[in-house]
Design an enzyme around this catalytic site. Structure first.
Site, PDB file in Angstrom:
ATOM      1  N   ASP A 117     -23.568  51.705 -61.214  1.00 47.61           N
ATOM      2  CA  ASP A 117     -22.567  51.562 -62.054  1.00 47.61           C
ATOM      3  C   ASP A 117     -21.328  51.170 -61.348  1.00 47.61           C
ATOM      4  OD1 ASP A 117     -21.933  52.984 -65.091  1.00 47.61           O
ATOM      5  OD2 ASP A 117     -20.186  52.440 -63.856  1.00 47.61           O
ATOM      6  N   ASP A 173     -21.721  46.242 -58.971  1.00 49.21           N
ATOM      7  CA  ASP A 173     -21.269  45.606 -60.155  1.00 49.21           C
ATOM      8  C   ASP A 173     -22.323  44.766 -60.614  1.00 49.21           C
ATOM      9  OD1 ASP A 173     -20.031  43.654 -61.812  1.00 49.21           O
ATOM     10  OD2 ASP A 173     -18.434  43.277 -60.434  1.00 49.21           O
ATOM     11  N   VAL A 174     -22.799  44.750 -61.873  1.00 42.57           N
ATOM     12  CA  VAL A 174     -24.035  43.861 -62.450  1.00 42.57           C
ATOM     13  C   VAL A 174     -23.644  42.588 -62.568  1.00 42.57           C
ATOM     14  CG1 VAL A 174     -25.070  45.949 -63.608  1.00 42.57           C
ATOM     15  CG2 VAL A 174     -23.561  44.477 -64.742  1.00 42.57           C
ATOM     16  N   TYR A 228     -19.164  39.412 -78.076  1.00 44.45           N
ATOM     17  CA  TYR A 228     -19.997  40.539 -77.802  1.00 44.45           C
ATOM     18  C   TYR A 228     -21.208  40.310 -78.492  1.00 44.45           C
ATOM     19  CZ  TYR A 228     -21.748  45.238 -77.768  1.00 44.45           C
ATOM     20  OH  TYR A 228     -22.668  46.298 -77.514  1.00 44.45           O
ATOM     21  N   LYS A 260     -25.297  39.654 -76.941  1.00 41.42           N
ATOM     22  CA  LYS A 260     -26.328  40.652 -77.426  1.00 41.42           C
ATOM     23  C   LYS A 260     -27.403  39.793 -77.735  1.00 41.42           C
ATOM     24  CE  LYS A 260     -24.485  44.318 -75.770  1.00 41.42           C
ATOM     25  NZ  LYS A 260     -25.232  44.883 -74.407  1.00 41.42           N
ATOM     26  N   THR A 309     -19.802  56.798 -77.917  1.00 44.24           N
ATOM     27  CA  THR A 309     -19.762  56.683 -76.306  1.00 44.24           C
ATOM     28  C   THR A 309     -18.335  56.560 -75.955  1.00 44.24           C
ATOM     29  OG1 THR A 309     -20.331  54.606 -76.173  1.00 44.24           O
ATOM     30  CG2 THR A 309     -22.184  56.136 -76.195  1.00 44.24           C
TER      31      THR A 309
HETATM   32  N1  LIG Z   1     -21.782  52.428 -77.985  1.00 45.50           N
HETATM   33  C1  LIG Z   1     -22.276  51.767 -79.101  1.00 45.50           C
HETATM   34  O1  LIG Z   1     -21.978  51.836 -80.156  1.00 45.50           O
HETATM   35  C2  LIG Z   1     -23.247  50.614 -78.676  1.00 45.50           C
HETATM   36  C3  LIG Z   1     -23.981  49.993 -79.672  1.00 45.50           C
HETATM   37  C4  LIG Z   1     -24.949  48.997 -79.460  1.00 45.50           C
HETATM   38  C5  LIG Z   1     -24.934  48.613 -78.058  1.00 45.50           C
HETATM   39  N2  LIG Z   1     -24.606  49.238 -77.063  1.00 45.50           N
HETATM   40  C6  LIG Z   1     -24.702  48.921 -75.666  1.00 45.50           C
HETATM   41  O2  LIG Z   1     -25.295  50.041 -75.013  1.00 45.50           O
HETATM   42  C7  LIG Z   1     -24.901  49.963 -73.684  1.00 45.50           C
HETATM   43  C8  LIG Z   1     -24.309  51.265 -72.981  1.00 45.50           C
HETATM   44  O3  LIG Z   1     -22.968  51.439 -73.559  1.00 45.50           O
HETATM   45  P1  LIG Z   1     -22.220  52.887 -73.711  1.00 45.50           P
HETATM   46  O4  LIG Z   1     -22.142  52.809 -75.385  1.00 45.50           O
HETATM   47  O5  LIG Z   1     -23.188  53.783 -73.333  1.00 45.50           O
HETATM   48  O6  LIG Z   1     -21.100  52.788 -73.310  1.00 45.50           O
HETATM   49  P2  LIG Z   1     -20.157  53.447 -72.020  1.00 45.50           P
HETATM   50  O7  LIG Z   1     -18.836  52.740 -71.904  1.00 45.50           O
HETATM   51  O8  LIG Z   1     -20.222  54.806 -72.166  1.00 45.50           O
HETATM   52  O9  LIG Z   1     -21.163  53.131 -70.860  1.00 45.50           O
HETATM   53  C9  LIG Z   1     -21.193  51.631 -70.315  1.00 45.50           C
HETATM   54  C10 LIG Z   1     -21.442  51.781 -68.669  1.00 45.50           C
HETATM   55  O10 LIG Z   1     -21.428  50.634 -67.926  1.00 45.50           O
HETATM   56  C11 LIG Z   1     -20.636  50.637 -66.871  1.00 45.50           C
HETATM   57  N3  LIG Z   1     -20.203  49.268 -66.288  1.00 45.50           N
HETATM   58  C12 LIG Z   1     -19.213  48.463 -67.036  1.00 45.50           C
HETATM   59  N4  LIG Z   1     -19.101  47.301 -66.494  1.00 45.50           N
HETATM   60  C13 LIG Z   1     -19.979  47.312 -65.412  1.00 45.50           C
HETATM   61  C14 LIG Z   1     -20.547  46.625 -64.286  1.00 45.50           C
HETATM   62  N5  LIG Z   1     -20.030  45.176 -64.183  1.00 45.50           N
HETATM   63  N6  LIG Z   1     -21.490  46.847 -63.447  1.00 45.50           N
HETATM   64  C15 LIG Z   1     -21.758  48.212 -63.621  1.00 45.50           C
HETATM   65  N7  LIG Z   1     -21.626  49.010 -64.429  1.00 45.50           N
HETATM   66  C16 LIG Z   1     -20.657  48.842 -65.437  1.00 45.50           C
HETATM   67  C17 LIG Z   1     -19.398  51.609 -67.123  1.00 45.50           C
HETATM   68  O11 LIG Z   1     -18.784  52.085 -66.261  1.00 45.50           O
HETATM   69  C18 LIG Z   1     -20.181  52.566 -67.902  1.00 45.50           C
HETATM   70  O12 LIG Z   1     -20.569  53.600 -67.391  1.00 45.50           O
HETATM   71  C19 LIG Z   1     -23.967  48.613 -73.356  1.00 45.50           C
HETATM   72  O13 LIG Z   1     -24.934  47.458 -73.012  1.00 45.50           O
HETATM   73  C20 LIG Z   1     -23.549  48.517 -74.896  1.00 45.50           C
HETATM   74  O14 LIG Z   1     -23.099  47.066 -75.137  1.00 45.50           O
HETATM   75  C21 LIG Z   1     -23.453  50.153 -77.284  1.00 45.50           C
END
Ligand SMILES: NC(=O)c1ccc[n+]([C@@H]2O[C@H](COP(=O)([O-])OP(=O)(O)OC[C@H]3O[C@@H](n4cnc5c(N)ncnc54)[C@H](O)[C@@H]3O)[C@@H](O)[C@H]2O)c1
Length: 249
Positions: A38, A59-60, A151, A155, A186
């Site tokens: 992360d 950083d991904v 976004y 996806k 989240t």
């Molecule tokens: N929360 C929702 O409702 C939801 C719905 C559908 C899909 N998602 C997907 O689920 C996944 C996780 O999201 P979440 O809800 O846990 O959000 P979150 O914001 O709690 O977690 C995302 C994490 O990614 C990290 N991150 C951001 N940019 C980064 C980078 N360049 N390199 C490494 N790490 C990085 C952040 O620091 C954070 O820890 C994401 O891909 C998101 O698109 C979330």
């Protein structure tokens, strides 16, 4: 718990919070050794120490850093069993107001980041002859919402990329799947504007998911229980994309 990931070596990106963290906790409870990757070092180190994982600041969106993450993990453990490309970012704006910076950020983290992680893990796993990749998409990829054009596009691209990789890598013993979560509360989606109350009206299972409910889907795809599943997009969204619950009743 049933040791479904006993001694498996697992990398999870974006695991300093939210779904990534929940997945890391579940994998560890099932016996895995987990590397959290992360950009958020402070949160990542705190989570790693709390749940018994290892943290690697990555950083991904940077292919060199992703390659280094995978190389360091393989150097330490001798193999990589599971790669969860989960990190993601969002900017919710009407398409005509979306800035170049937001576009670049979402494409770089959500799509390029998944590609870099899949490529790096795929190289190691095809050499090994085994491995599983689980990429986090979104139900917005197959059923987009207003204000989420870029976004949703990233996806949908993650699902298509993952299916193509599944076809290519299956003969080498590597499975590739996606999970498409619905709304989870989240860091990405706090309960702004009472989203929980809205879901109550439009989604068949009328509440936002707990990330642990999504992690269970990732565990299935990553574990041997899913050993005949590849090229699949597992939608876990409380029925949101099946159709709408009655509105106004
Ligand atoms: N929360 C929702 O409702 C939801 C719905 C559908 C899909 N998602 C997907 O689920 C996944 C996780 O999201 P979440 O809800 O846990 O959000 P979150 O914001 O709690 O977690 C995302 C994490 O990614 C990290 N991150 C951001 N940019 C980064 C980078 N360049 N390199 C490494 N790490 C990085 C952040 O620091 C954070 O820890 C994401 O891909 C998101 O698109 C979330």
């Amino acid at each position: 718990m049933t040791n479904r990931m006993q001694d498996k070596i697992v990398i999870i990106t974006g695991a300093s919070s939210g779904l990534g963290r929940a997945t890391a906790e579940l994998m560890i409870a099932e016996g895995a050794r987990v590397v959290i990757a992360d950009t958020n070092r402070e949160a990542g180190e705190a989570v790693a120490s709390a749940i018994g994982a290892q943290f690697a600041r990555t950083d991904v969106g940077n292919p060199e850093e992703v390659d280094a993450l995978v190389a360091a993990t393989v150097a330490q453990y001798g193999r990589l069993d599971v790669m969860c490309n989960n990190a993601g970012v969002i900017a919710t704006t009407p398409v005509i107001e979306t800035t170049d910076a937001d576009f670049d950020r979402m494409v770089t983290v959500n799509f390029a980041g998944v590609f870099y992680g899949t490529r790096a893990a795929g190289r190691v796993m095809t050499e090994q002859g085994f491995g599983v990749i689980v990429n986090t998409a979104s139900n917005g990829g197959c059923s987009p919402s207003a204000g989420m054009a870029v976004y949703s596009g990233t996806k949908a691209a993650v699902v298509a990329l993952s299916k193509a990789c599944a076809i290519e890598l299956a003969p080498k013993g590597v499975r590739v799947n996606t999970i498409s979560p619905g709304t989870m509360l989240t860091g990405m989606v706090p309960d702004v504007e009472g989203i929980v109350g809205i879901l109550d009206k439009i989604q068949p299972i009328g509440y936002a998911a707990n990330p642990s409910q999504m992690a269970a889907g990732i565990l299935f795809l990553a574990s041997d229980e899913g050993n005949y599943v590849t090229g699949h997009d597992l939608v876990v969204d409380g029925g949101a994309t099946a159709g709408r619950a009655a509105v106004g009743t």
